[in-house]
Design a protein around this motif. Structure first.
Motif, mmCIF file in Angstrom:
data_model
loop_
_atom_site.group_PDB
_atom_site.id
_atom_site.type_symbol
_atom_site.label_atom_id
_atom_site.label_comp_id
_atom_site.label_asym_id
_atom_site.label_seq_id
_atom_site.Cartn_x
_atom_site.Cartn_y
_atom_site.Cartn_z
ATOM 1 N N UNK A 56 0.833 -1.192 0.000
ATOM 2 C CA UNK A 56 0.000 0.000 0.000
ATOM 3 C C UNK A 56 0.874 1.251 0.000
ATOM 4 N N UNK A 57 1.741 1.348 0.987
ATOM 5 C CA UNK A 57 2.570 2.542 1.113
ATOM 6 C C UNK A 57 3.761 2.254 2.008
ATOM 7 N N UNK A 58 4.866 2.907 1.693
ATOM 8 C CA UNK A 58 6.084 2.777 2.484
ATOM 9 C C UNK A 58 6.620 4.165 2.815
ATOM 10 N N UNK A 59 7.384 4.227 3.901
ATOM 11 C CA UNK A 59 8.002 5.500 4.275
ATOM 12 C C UNK A 59 9.416 5.245 4.770
ATOM 13 N N UNK A 60 10.288 6.182 4.487
ATOM 14 C CA UNK A 60 11.632 6.161 5.054
ATOM 15 C C UNK A 60 11.595 6.977 6.338
ATOM 16 N N UNK A 61 12.001 6.351 7.428
ATOM 17 C CA UNK A 61 11.944 7.037 8.719
ATOM 18 C C UNK A 61 13.071 8.047 8.885
ATOM 19 N N UNK A 62 14.067 7.997 8.012
ATOM 20 C CA UNK A 62 15.178 8.940 8.161
ATOM 21 C C UNK A 62 14.900 10.276 7.484
ATOM 22 N N UNK A 63 14.126 10.265 6.398
ATOM 23 C CA UNK A 63 13.863 11.538 5.735
ATOM 24 C C UNK A 63 12.391 11.798 5.443
ATOM 25 N N UNK A 64 11.538 10.844 5.802
ATOM 26 C CA UNK A 64 10.101 11.047 5.645
ATOM 27 C C UNK A 64 9.576 10.870 4.243
ATOM 28 N N UNK A 65 10.434 10.487 3.309
ATOM 29 C CA UNK A 65 9.946 10.304 1.945
ATOM 30 C C UNK A 65 9.013 9.100 1.891
ATOM 31 N N UNK A 66 7.958 9.258 1.103
ATOM 32 C CA UNK A 66 6.897 8.245 1.070
ATOM 33 C C UNK A 66 6.744 7.662 -0.322
ATOM 34 N N UNK A 67 6.258 6.449 -0.359
ATOM 35 C CA UNK A 67 6.004 5.733 -1.610
ATOM 36 C C UNK A 67 4.608 5.147 -1.548
ATOM 37 N N UNK A 68 3.859 5.280 -2.622
ATOM 38 C CA UNK A 68 2.522 4.708 -2.725
ATOM 39 C C UNK A 68 2.493 3.812 -3.950
ATOM 40 N N UNK A 69 1.899 2.663 -3.822
ATOM 41 C CA UNK A 69 1.947 1.686 -4.909
ATOM 42 C C UNK A 69 0.839 1.858 -5.923
ATOM 43 N N UNK A 70 -0.103 2.717 -5.669
ATOM 44 C CA UNK A 70 -1.215 2.866 -6.595
ATOM 45 C C UNK A 70 -1.646 4.329 -6.568
ATOM 46 N N UNK A 71 -1.823 4.936 -7.715
ATOM 47 C CA UNK A 71 -2.200 6.351 -7.749
ATOM 48 C C UNK A 71 -3.521 6.593 -7.042
ATOM 49 N N UNK A 72 -4.367 5.555 -7.024
ATOM 50 C CA UNK A 72 -5.638 5.720 -6.316
ATOM 51 C C UNK A 72 -5.442 5.894 -4.828
ATOM 52 N N UNK A 73 -4.310 5.454 -4.358
ATOM 53 C CA UNK A 73 -4.060 5.519 -2.928
ATOM 54 C C UNK A 73 -3.598 6.898 -2.485
ATOM 55 N N UNK A 74 -3.767 7.911 -3.352
ATOM 56 C CA UNK A 74 -3.545 9.285 -2.892
ATOM 57 C C UNK A 74 -4.570 9.667 -1.843
ATOM 58 N N UNK A 75 -5.594 8.814 -1.699
ATOM 59 C CA UNK A 75 -6.542 9.019 -0.596
ATOM 60 C C UNK A 75 -5.876 8.687 0.726
ATOM 61 N N UNK A 76 -4.741 7.970 0.645
ATOM 62 C CA UNK A 76 -4.041 7.535 1.836
ATOM 63 C C UNK A 76 -2.800 8.394 2.033
ATOM 64 N N UNK A 77 -2.410 8.550 3.289
ATOM 65 C CA UNK A 77 -1.216 9.315 3.605
ATOM 66 C C UNK A 77 -0.458 8.619 4.716
ATOM 67 N N UNK A 78 0.825 8.352 4.481
ATOM 68 C CA UNK A 78 1.652 7.675 5.467
ATOM 69 C C UNK A 78 2.552 8.688 6.154
ATOM 70 N N UNK A 79 2.784 8.474 7.436
ATOM 71 C CA UNK A 79 3.667 9.347 8.189
ATOM 72 C C UNK A 79 4.287 8.547 9.324
#
Length: 121
Positions: free
Chosen positions: A48-71
């Motif tokens: 679904x989504x991944x985040x780097x804890x060192x710089x906060x950069x996020x990855x989403x596997x599906x454009x539809x998942x812009x409804x989702x936000x990882x932090x």
């Protein structure tokens, strides 16, 4: 040993929101990536989504998942998945996982037990 525990799931109606939390212990941050996978009924587990804890950069596997936000909150060793405008298609078991690299299931070494999210009217 890394231990991941998810919370925040439940039953919601279409259009509503949920925020999932994953608290990590024994996490050495040798790999700073952590994130979420989902397994819908009868389907394979998918990223679904991944985040780097060192710089906060996020990855989403599906454009539809812009409804989702990882932090993440490193002080609390917790990663969050904010899910908005949920639909029945989002129903499934959500798993916290690390490492989380481009949402590739085979690269995960540690899984949480999973938490159910059900979207139904």
């Amino acid at each position: 040993e890394v231990r991941l525990v998810e919370s925040g799931g439940g039953l919601v109606q279409p259009g509503e929101s949920l925020r999932l939390s994953c608290t990590a212990s024994g996490y050495t941050f040798d790999d700073p990536t952590i994130g979420w996978f989902r397994q819908a009924p009868g389907l394979e587990r998918e990223g679904v989504s991944c985040i780097r804890t060192d710089d906060g950069s996020a990855y989403y596997t599906d454009s539809n998942l812009r409804r989702f936000s990882i932090s993440s909150d490193n002080a609390k060793a917790t990663v969050y998945l904010q899910m908005n405008n949920l639909s029945p298609g989002d129903t499934g078991t959500f798993y916290c996982a690390t490492p989380c690299l481009l949402g590739v299931r085979e690269l995960v070494r540690y899984w949480g037990p999973g938490i159910q999210v059900t979207v139904a009217s």
